[in-house]
Design a protein around this motif. Structure first.
Motif, PDB file in Angstrom:
ATOM      1  N   GLU A 129      11.884  77.281  11.174  1.00  0.00           N
ATOM      2  CA  GLU A 129      13.315  76.977  10.978  1.00  0.00           C
ATOM      3  C   GLU A 129      14.132  78.265  10.899  1.00  0.00           C
ATOM      4  OE1 GLU A 129      14.820  74.355  11.341  1.00  0.00           O
ATOM      5  OE2 GLU A 129      13.675  72.614  10.706  1.00  0.00           O
ATOM      6  N   LEU A 130      13.588  79.291  10.247  1.00  0.00           N
ATOM      7  CA  LEU A 130      14.311  80.560  10.165  1.00  0.00           C
ATOM      8  C   LEU A 130      14.505  81.183  11.536  1.00  0.00           C
ATOM      9  CD1 LEU A 130      12.727  82.143   6.961  1.00  0.00           C
ATOM     10  CD2 LEU A 130      15.099  81.396   7.246  1.00  0.00           C
ATOM     11  N   ALA A 131      13.483  81.088  12.393  1.00  0.00           N
ATOM     12  CA  ALA A 131      13.619  81.619  13.750  1.00  0.00           C
ATOM     13  C   ALA A 131      14.724  80.877  14.502  1.00  0.00           C
ATOM     14  CB  ALA A 131      12.285  81.501  14.491  1.00  0.00           C
ATOM     15  N   ARG A 132      14.793  79.544  14.303  1.00  0.00           N
ATOM     16  CA  ARG A 132      15.870  78.767  14.940  1.00  0.00           C
ATOM     17  C   ARG A 132      17.230  79.188  14.379  1.00  0.00           C
ATOM     18  NH1 ARG A 132      12.324  74.446  13.524  1.00  0.00           N
ATOM     19  NH2 ARG A 132      11.029  73.822  15.309  1.00  0.00           N
ATOM     20  N   ALA A 133      17.290  79.377  13.076  1.00  0.00           N
ATOM     21  CA  ALA A 133      18.556  79.774  12.450  1.00  0.00           C
ATOM     22  C   ALA A 133      19.022  81.128  12.969  1.00  0.00           C
ATOM     23  CB  ALA A 133      18.399  79.815  10.928  1.00  0.00           C
ATOM     24  N   ALA A 134      18.095  82.086  13.070  1.00  0.00           N
ATOM     25  CA  ALA A 134      18.461  83.423  13.550  1.00  0.00           C
ATOM     26  C   ALA A 134      18.960  83.366  14.984  1.00  0.00           C
ATOM     27  CB  ALA A 134      17.261  84.358  13.437  1.00  0.00           C
TER      28      ALA A 134
ATOM     29  N   ALA B  35      19.148  76.106   5.738  1.00  0.00           N
ATOM     30  CA  ALA B  35      18.996  75.254   4.560  1.00  0.00           C
ATOM     31  C   ALA B  35      17.647  74.547   4.571  1.00  0.00           C
ATOM     32  CB  ALA B  35      20.139  74.236   4.512  1.00  0.00           C
ATOM     33  N   ALA B  36      17.227  74.061   5.730  1.00  0.00           N
ATOM     34  CA  ALA B  36      15.923  73.402   5.833  1.00  0.00           C
ATOM     35  C   ALA B  36      14.792  74.359   5.490  1.00  0.00           C
ATOM     36  CB  ALA B  36      15.738  72.840   7.239  1.00  0.00           C
ATOM     37  N   ALA B  37      14.911  75.611   5.915  1.00  0.00           N
ATOM     38  CA  ALA B  37      13.886  76.610   5.602  1.00  0.00           C
ATOM     39  C   ALA B  37      13.781  76.826   4.101  1.00  0.00           C
ATOM     40  CB  ALA B  37      14.195  77.917   6.320  1.00  0.00           C
ATOM     41  N   LEU B  38      14.925  76.833   3.424  1.00  0.00           N
ATOM     42  CA  LEU B  38      14.909  77.018   1.971  1.00  0.00           C
ATOM     43  C   LEU B  38      14.148  75.889   1.280  1.00  0.00           C
ATOM     44  CD1 LEU B  38      18.649  78.091   1.451  1.00  0.00           C
ATOM     45  CD2 LEU B  38      16.653  79.576   1.318  1.00  0.00           C
ATOM     46  N   VAL B  39      14.390  74.654   1.736  1.00  0.00           N
ATOM     47  CA  VAL B  39      13.704  73.507   1.137  1.00  0.00           C
ATOM     48  C   VAL B  39      12.216  73.545   1.460  1.00  0.00           C
ATOM     49  CG1 VAL B  39      13.576  70.978   1.091  1.00  0.00           C
ATOM     50  CG2 VAL B  39      15.806  72.116   1.167  1.00  0.00           C
ATOM     51  N   LEU B  40      11.875  73.892   2.693  1.00  0.00           N
ATOM     52  CA  LEU B  40      10.461  73.974   3.067  1.00  0.00           C
ATOM     53  C   LEU B  40       9.734  75.050   2.269  1.00  0.00           C
ATOM     54  CD1 LEU B  40      10.912  73.539   6.914  1.00  0.00           C
ATOM     55  CD2 LEU B  40       9.618  71.991   5.410  1.00  0.00           C
ATOM     56  N   ASP B  41      10.404  76.172   2.052  1.00  0.00           N
ATOM     57  CA  ASP B  41       9.812  77.226   1.232  1.00  0.00           C
ATOM     58  C   ASP B  41       9.518  76.725  -0.179  1.00  0.00           C
ATOM     59  OD1 ASP B  41       9.191  79.562   2.560  1.00  0.00           O
ATOM     60  OD2 ASP B  41      11.242  80.337   2.495  1.00  0.00           O
ATOM     61  N   LEU B  42      10.448  75.932  -0.719  1.00  0.00           N
ATOM     62  CA  LEU B  42      10.257  75.390  -2.058  1.00  0.00           C
ATOM     63  C   LEU B  42       8.995  74.539  -2.129  1.00  0.00           C
ATOM     64  CD1 LEU B  42      11.319  74.951  -4.951  1.00  0.00           C
ATOM     65  CD2 LEU B  42      12.660  73.029  -4.069  1.00  0.00           C
ATOM     66  N   GLY B  43       8.714  73.821  -1.037  1.00  0.00           N
ATOM     67  CA  GLY B  43       7.531  72.965  -0.985  1.00  0.00           C
ATOM     68  C   GLY B  43       6.263  73.684  -0.574  1.00  0.00           C
TER      69      GLY B  43
ATOM     70  N   PHE C 118      39.463  73.182   7.647  1.00  0.00           N
ATOM     71  CA  PHE C 118      38.701  74.433   7.820  1.00  0.00           C
ATOM     72  C   PHE C 118      37.386  74.385   7.041  1.00  0.00           C
ATOM     73  CE2 PHE C 118      43.252  75.401   8.106  1.00  0.00           C
ATOM     74  CZ  PHE C 118      43.296  75.839   9.408  1.00  0.00           C
ATOM     75  N   ARG C 119      36.712  73.259   7.107  1.00  0.00           N
ATOM     76  CA  ARG C 119      35.424  73.128   6.428  1.00  0.00           C
ATOM     77  C   ARG C 119      34.400  74.056   7.045  1.00  0.00           C
ATOM     78  NH1 ARG C 119      33.330  67.269   6.421  1.00  0.00           N
ATOM     79  NH2 ARG C 119      31.987  68.147   4.783  1.00  0.00           N
ATOM     80  N   SER C 120      33.460  74.480   6.217  1.00  0.00           N
ATOM     81  CA  SER C 120      32.394  75.353   6.697  1.00  0.00           C
ATOM     82  C   SER C 120      31.050  74.842   6.203  1.00  0.00           C
ATOM     83  CB  SER C 120      32.606  76.785   6.218  1.00  0.00           C
ATOM     84  OG  SER C 120      31.446  77.568   6.490  1.00  0.00           O
ATOM     85  N   PRO C 121      30.054  74.746   7.082  1.00  0.00           N
ATOM     86  CA  PRO C 121      28.715  74.339   6.629  1.00  0.00           C
ATOM     87  C   PRO C 121      28.067  75.374   5.713  1.00  0.00           C
ATOM     88  CG  PRO C 121      28.666  75.018   8.937  1.00  0.00           C
ATOM     89  CD  PRO C 121      30.112  74.950   8.547  1.00  0.00           C
ATOM     90  N   GLU C 122      28.624  76.577   5.648  1.00  0.00           N
ATOM     91  CA  GLU C 122      28.079  77.573   4.720  1.00  0.00           C
ATOM     92  C   GLU C 122      28.153  77.080   3.275  1.00  0.00           C
ATOM     93  OE1 GLU C 122      28.838  81.714   4.923  1.00  0.00           O
ATOM     94  OE2 GLU C 122      29.509  81.620   7.008  1.00  0.00           O
ATOM     95  N   ASP C 123      29.171  76.271   2.957  1.00  0.00           N
ATOM     96  CA  ASP C 123      29.283  75.765   1.598  1.00  0.00           C
ATOM     97  C   ASP C 123      28.098  74.861   1.259  1.00  0.00           C
ATOM     98  OD1 ASP C 123      31.694  77.095   1.087  1.00  0.00           O
ATOM     99  OD2 ASP C 123      32.840  75.512   2.060  1.00  0.00           O
ATOM    100  N   HIS C 124      27.640  74.088   2.236  1.00  0.00           N
ATOM    101  CA  HIS C 124      26.453  73.257   2.014  1.00  0.00           C
ATOM    102  C   HIS C 124      25.212  74.131   1.808  1.00  0.00           C
ATOM    103  CE1 HIS C 124      29.148  70.192   3.657  1.00  0.00           C
ATOM    104  NE2 HIS C 124      28.297  69.264   3.247  1.00  0.00           N
ATOM    105  N   VAL C 125      25.122  75.228   2.557  1.00  0.00           N
ATOM    106  CA  VAL C 125      23.978  76.139   2.385  1.00  0.00           C
ATOM    107  C   VAL C 125      23.971  76.714   0.974  1.00  0.00           C
ATOM    108  CG1 VAL C 125      22.883  78.268   3.159  1.00  0.00           C
ATOM    109  CG2 VAL C 125      23.864  76.708   4.835  1.00  0.00           C
ATOM    110  N   ASN C 126      25.138  77.098   0.478  1.00  0.00           N
ATOM    111  CA  ASN C 126      25.220  77.633  -0.885  1.00  0.00           C
ATOM    112  C   ASN C 126      24.757  76.607  -1.909  1.00  0.00           C
ATOM    113  OD1 ASN C 126      26.202  80.204  -0.251  1.00  0.00           O
ATOM    114  ND2 ASN C 126      28.322  79.497  -0.200  1.00  0.00           N
ATOM    115  N   LEU C 127      25.148  75.352  -1.706  1.00  0.00           N
ATOM    116  CA  LEU C 127      24.725  74.305  -2.637  1.00  0.00           C
ATOM    117  C   LEU C 127      23.225  74.057  -2.522  1.00  0.00           C
ATOM    118  CD1 LEU C 127      25.312  72.219  -4.756  1.00  0.00           C
ATOM    119  CD2 LEU C 127      26.129  70.661  -2.949  1.00  0.00           C
TER     120      LEU C 127
END
Length: 545
Positions: free
Chosen positions: A368-373, A351-359, A305-314
């Motif tokens: 990326e956020l539009a794709r995520a939504a 997650a990609a949007a978060l990294v791009l924002d950092l840069g 029952f893995r969830s990619p949300e855990d990767h987003v949190n990290l």
């Protein structure tokens, strides 16, 4: 033992020799319906296809390794995801060296533990006791499973009087059924009655504390849980509830300390680690958040029952830390290891949007956020928490339309959607009163459309369809008096014309109780209560409803 001959058993053990030994023991006791699983993953897949009366599970499923699931984690997954019925007998097999540790820090209690080595007589005695208990409780438990909660309460009361050997078990089921009805004062009374006879019953102390918590009596809950943990320091569910209680009291730092201590006692429960990570992040303890979320990603790797949300949190934690390189590595791991997961596209884009924002790449982050939504709108398993975080990220990048569309979709989620108040609150907290007003108006329009649709279906005699339409509106607008009134009236009409259905009757009872709190002077309440009573008498169930 011919009374066991109809039982079906799943043996979960990686050792061929132990599986063979258990098979022979069961055969000697007339049990022949036996299947096998060699790991937690294979057990979950097996149970997804077939139900069993008994599960015999080795605790040390990965042979002492630090990464694979153990039997306790498997039990957690099975119950959390409802892959086994509440009356399934789950017996944990442990060695003497690990038995005390496992029993003391149990997350979810199995039916029984059996310490190795054991004889066929000892195993069958444990199975016999478990089967007797299950058979005694089965009529009441079946009513609970079928949603007939009032009938279940009646059977529990009869069981307490008629089967004193299992009176405590019936009382526990009785209290849990009251809790399912959100009748917290009655549930608390049952727990306190048990405690008067058995002051050391930890489960009853925990149950009473849960009642305090559910009624908003957080200081009472805190005091009860602290006393409980003085008696049973390894009672893990008490640690979890105490952490939530401290949060409710606005003491997040104390909640984090409780969870940190709990993790030192029992380090493998993924949901607790996730909760710790969220609290650490919220209190700006980024080091603790990173450790917790890394542990979640690592331990969940061995779960079905893995969830990619855990990767987003990290990723979110690493971005807060300013470590874009490691965050990018986590995204690559998500893409590689969770490629087939339906939620991965939305999580990868966020997650990609978060990294791009950092840069400082705002335009690319917005894309990326539009794709995520867009992906999140069809990703049913994503949590509301992640979706709300995505909405807020969209608003920060002036992506108003995707944010509003996602919130409206969440409001229309029939299983776990946002209420109107929650949806409006999302935009108000983001400082977007204009969107809050827009969503509020849309919700009002949806309620009016639901009322019109319900009236039309009633006019056409489509009672079940009418109930479906109006109960969907109740989920969106749980405090709209007109919607609630129409829902009760429609349900009562179906019960009267199409026959009594206990779960539907329970729903009507709950909605009437909600209406009495919201609008106690409403003149329709007495009439509907009388109509409800007349329908019960019509079907001869007034005494048990």
């Amino acid at each position: 033992m011919p009374e066991f001959s109809d039982l079906s058993v799943l043996i979960v053990d990686p050792s061929p020799g132990m599986r063979a030994s258990l098979h022979n023991m069961l055969n000697a006791s007339s049990i022949t319906k036996i299947d096998y699983a060699t790991s937690a993953g294979t057990a979950i897949r097996q149970l997804g296809k077939k139900a069993y009366d008994i599960i015999l599970c080795e605790y040390d499923l990965d042979g002492g390794g630090a990464n694979g699931q153990d039997g306790q984690q498997l039990l957690e997954d099975l119950r959390h995801h409802r892959l086994i019925a509440p009356d399934t007998i789950f017996i944990m097999l442990t060695t003497e060296g690990t038995g005390a540790k496992v029993i003391g820090a149990a997350e979810l209690t199995p039916t029984d533990y059996v310490l190795k080595p054991f004889t066929v007589e000892a195993l069958m005695a444990r199975i016999g006791r478990a089967v007797d208990r299950r058979n005694a409780l089965l009529p009441a438990a079946t009513q609970v499973a079928n949603g007939n909660l009032r009938e279940a309460l009646r059977l529990c009361a009869a069981g307490i009087d008629g089967a004193p050997r299992y009176a405590t078990d019936f009382a526990r089921l009785q209290a849990e059924t009251h809790a399912a009805l959100e009748d917290w004062s009655e549930a608390e009374l049952v727990y306190q009655t048990v405690l008067a006879l058995r002051p050391g019953a930890g489960w009853a102390q925990l149950g009473a504390a849960r009642c305090h918590y559910a009624q908003g009596r957080y200081d009472d809950a805190r005091e009860a849980l602290e006393r409980l943990l003085e008696l049973y320091p390894r009672f893990m569910s008490a640690h979890d509830l105490l952490a939530r209680t401290y949060q409710a009291l606005g003491q997040d730092h104390l909640a984090k300390k409780v969870l940190e201590h709990a993790v030192t006692i029992s380090p493998h429960m993924v949901r607790r680690l996730r909760h710790l990570g969220e609290l650490a992040f919220a209190t700006d303890d980024i080091g603790a958040a990173e450790r917790a979320f890394r542990a979640v990603v690592g331990k969940a790797r061995y779960s079905e029952f893995r969830s990619p949300e855990d990767h987003v949190n990290l990723v979110r934690t690493l971005v807060r830390k300013g470590d874009a390189g490691q965050a990018a590595g986590v995204i690559r791991d998500m893409e590689r290891s969770l490629r087939g997961n339906a939620d991965t596209d939305a999580c990868r884009a966020l997650a990609a949007a978060l990294v791009l924002d950092l840069g400082g790449h705002e335009t690319a982050a917005a894309a990326e956020l539009a794709r995520a939504a867009e992906s999140a709108r069809t990703a049913e398993a994503l949590s509301s928490q992640l979706k709300i975080g995505l909405v807020n990220a969209c608003l920060r990048h002036r992506l108003d339309s995707p944010a509003a569309a996602l919130v409206l979709d969440m409001m229309n989620d029939s299983a776990r959607g946002l209420t109107v108040e929650q949806a409006v609150d999302v935009f108000e907290k983001a400082g977007r009163h204009d969107l809050a007003v827009t969503v509020g108006r849309r919700a009002t329009q949806q309620a009016e459309e639901a009322l019109s649709d319900t009236a039309q279906k009633l006019g056409q005699g489509e009672l079940r369809a009418a109930v479906g339409a109006i109960t969907a509106a109740v989920r969106r607008s749980p405090r709209n008096v007109q919607v609630l009134l129409t829902a009760v009236q429609t349900i009562l009409r179906q019960l009267d014309e199409l026959g009594w259905e206990a779960p539907l009757a329970e729903q009507a009872t709950a909605l009437l109780a909600r209406l009495r709190k919201l609008d106690p002077a409403n003149g329709a309440l007495e009439h509907m209560a009388q109509q409800y009573g007349a329908t019960r008498r019509k079907y001869g169930i007034a005494a048990t409803a």
